[in-house]
Design a protein around this motif. Structure first.
Motif, PDB file in Angstrom:
ATOM      1  N   GLN A  67       0.851  -1.185   0.000  1.00 39.77           N
ATOM      2  CA  GLN A  67       0.000   0.000   0.000  1.00 39.77           C
ATOM      3  C   GLN A  67       0.886   1.232   0.000  1.00 39.77           C
ATOM      4  O   GLN A  67       1.909   1.268   0.692  1.00 39.77           O
ATOM      5  CB  GLN A  67      -0.899   0.027   1.235  1.00 39.77           C
ATOM      6  CG  GLN A  67      -2.127  -0.846   1.132  1.00 39.77           C
ATOM      7  CD  GLN A  67      -3.129  -0.548   2.225  1.00 39.77           C
ATOM      8  OE1 GLN A  67      -2.761  -0.376   3.384  1.00 39.77           O
ATOM      9  NE2 GLN A  67      -4.400  -0.494   1.865  1.00 39.77           N
ATOM     10  N   LEU A  68       0.497   2.227  -0.779  1.00 41.05           N
ATOM     11  CA  LEU A  68       1.220   3.485  -0.826  1.00 41.05           C
ATOM     12  C   LEU A  68       0.281   4.574  -0.329  1.00 41.05           C
ATOM     13  O   LEU A  68      -0.812   4.762  -0.885  1.00 41.05           O
ATOM     14  CB  LEU A  68       1.674   3.793  -2.261  1.00 41.05           C
ATOM     15  CG  LEU A  68       2.578   2.749  -2.927  1.00 41.05           C
ATOM     16  CD1 LEU A  68       2.909   3.183  -4.361  1.00 41.05           C
ATOM     17  CD2 LEU A  68       3.844   2.536  -2.130  1.00 41.05           C
TER      18      LEU A  68
ATOM     19  N   TYR B 200      -1.443  14.499  -8.012  1.00 44.19           N
ATOM     20  CA  TYR B 200      -0.180  13.791  -8.065  1.00 44.19           C
ATOM     21  C   TYR B 200      -0.321  12.403  -7.450  1.00 44.19           C
ATOM     22  O   TYR B 200      -0.961  12.240  -6.410  1.00 44.19           O
ATOM     23  CB  TYR B 200       0.900  14.580  -7.316  1.00 44.19           C
ATOM     24  CG  TYR B 200       1.437  15.736  -8.111  1.00 44.19           C
ATOM     25  CD1 TYR B 200       0.659  16.873  -8.352  1.00 44.19           C
ATOM     26  CD2 TYR B 200       2.714  15.699  -8.657  1.00 44.19           C
ATOM     27  CE1 TYR B 200       1.134  17.921  -9.110  1.00 44.19           C
ATOM     28  CE2 TYR B 200       3.210  16.755  -9.409  1.00 44.19           C
ATOM     29  CZ  TYR B 200       2.415  17.854  -9.632  1.00 44.19           C
ATOM     30  OH  TYR B 200       2.899  18.898 -10.385  1.00 44.19           O
ATOM     31  N   TYR B 201       0.301  11.436  -8.114  1.00 42.68           N
ATOM     32  CA  TYR B 201       0.242  10.050  -7.667  1.00 42.68           C
ATOM     33  C   TYR B 201       1.658   9.484  -7.557  1.00 42.68           C
ATOM     34  O   TYR B 201       2.489   9.715  -8.437  1.00 42.68           O
ATOM     35  CB  TYR B 201      -0.529   9.185  -8.664  1.00 42.68           C
ATOM     36  CG  TYR B 201      -1.954   9.584  -8.881  1.00 42.68           C
ATOM     37  CD1 TYR B 201      -2.298  10.524  -9.852  1.00 42.68           C
ATOM     38  CD2 TYR B 201      -2.976   9.023  -8.121  1.00 42.68           C
ATOM     39  CE1 TYR B 201      -3.613  10.889 -10.067  1.00 42.68           C
ATOM     40  CE2 TYR B 201      -4.300   9.384  -8.326  1.00 42.68           C
ATOM     41  CZ  TYR B 201      -4.605  10.317  -9.292  1.00 42.68           C
ATOM     42  OH  TYR B 201      -5.906  10.681  -9.499  1.00 42.68           O
TER      43      TYR B 201
ATOM     44  N   GLY C 290      -0.465   5.126  -5.186  1.00 43.40           N
ATOM     45  CA  GLY C 290      -1.015   5.846  -4.056  1.00 43.40           C
ATOM     46  C   GLY C 290      -2.393   6.383  -4.384  1.00 43.40           C
ATOM     47  O   GLY C 290      -2.860   6.285  -5.527  1.00 43.40           O
ATOM     48  N   GLN C 291      -3.020   6.985  -3.381  1.00 41.72           N
ATOM     49  CA  GLN C 291      -4.399   7.431  -3.541  1.00 41.72           C
ATOM     50  C   GLN C 291      -4.511   8.775  -4.265  1.00 41.72           C
ATOM     51  O   GLN C 291      -5.608   9.165  -4.663  1.00 41.72           O
ATOM     52  CB  GLN C 291      -5.088   7.533  -2.159  1.00 41.72           C
ATOM     53  CG  GLN C 291      -4.784   8.798  -1.374  1.00 41.72           C
ATOM     54  CD  GLN C 291      -3.478   8.763  -0.609  1.00 41.72           C
ATOM     55  OE1 GLN C 291      -2.594   7.935  -0.869  1.00 41.72           O
ATOM     56  NE2 GLN C 291      -3.344   9.672   0.352  1.00 41.72           N
TER      57      GLN C 291
ATOM     58  N   ALA D 265       4.455   6.966   1.557  1.00 42.00           N
ATOM     59  CA  ALA D 265       4.902   5.953   2.506  1.00 42.00           C
ATOM     60  C   ALA D 265       4.375   4.580   2.100  1.00 42.00           C
ATOM     61  O   ALA D 265       3.167   4.410   1.898  1.00 42.00           O
ATOM     62  CB  ALA D 265       4.425   6.292   3.910  1.00 42.00           C
ATOM     63  N   ALA D 266       5.277   3.636   1.992  1.00 44.00           N
ATOM     64  CA  ALA D 266       4.897   2.276   1.598  1.00 44.00           C
ATOM     65  C   ALA D 266       4.728   1.387   2.823  1.00 44.00           C
ATOM     66  O   ALA D 266       5.469   1.505   3.796  1.00 44.00           O
ATOM     67  CB  ALA D 266       5.943   1.688   0.668  1.00 44.00           C
TER      68      ALA D 266
END
Length: 125
Positions: free
Chosen positions: A3-4, A94-95, A116-117, A23-24
């Motif tokens: 998950q990012l 931004y992703y 990421g979201q 953050a991963a």
């Protein structure tokens, strides 16, 4: 499953700066390719920057070279995008993204496995 989680977006003026974080969890960024992409309304998603956490090599789209910096903190399992002297045309969602291995064809969004979201960045003059 990786998950990012992104943070750090918002509004900024052209003479300011902004730092995006990614953050991963569930997967280490070490040894992988981390990328930042953006998408403005009505436009296609475009690659902004990428970092090979294996080699520390970086790549940037021409329009952000000298203004944006991608970096990593392996201890925090986090990648950053430092945006200095942003321009109104940098306004976009931004992703961050991650894929295993090296950053060959880093600008190809379809080659990334995790995303990421998204976080909105709005630049005003």
């Amino acid at each position: 499953q990786a998950q990012l989680v992104q943070s750090g977006g918002g509004s900024v003026q052209t003479r300011g700066s902004l730092r995006l974080s990614c953050a991963a969890s569930g997967y280490t960024i070490s040894g992988n390719c981390m990328g930042w992409f953006r998408q403005a309304p009505g436009k296609e998603r475009e690659a902004v920057a990428a970092l090979s956490t294996r080699t520390s090599g970086t790549s940037y789209r021409d329009s952000v070279k000298g203004r944006f910096t991608i970096s990593q903190d392996n201890a925090k399992n986090t990648v950053y995008l430092q945006m200095n002297s942003p321009k109104p045309e940098d306004t976009a969602m931004y992703y961050c993204a991650m894929r295993t291995g090296y950053c060959y064809t880093w600008s190809d969004s379809s080659s990334y496995d995790y995303w990421g979201q998204g976080t909105q960045v709005t630049v005003s003059s």
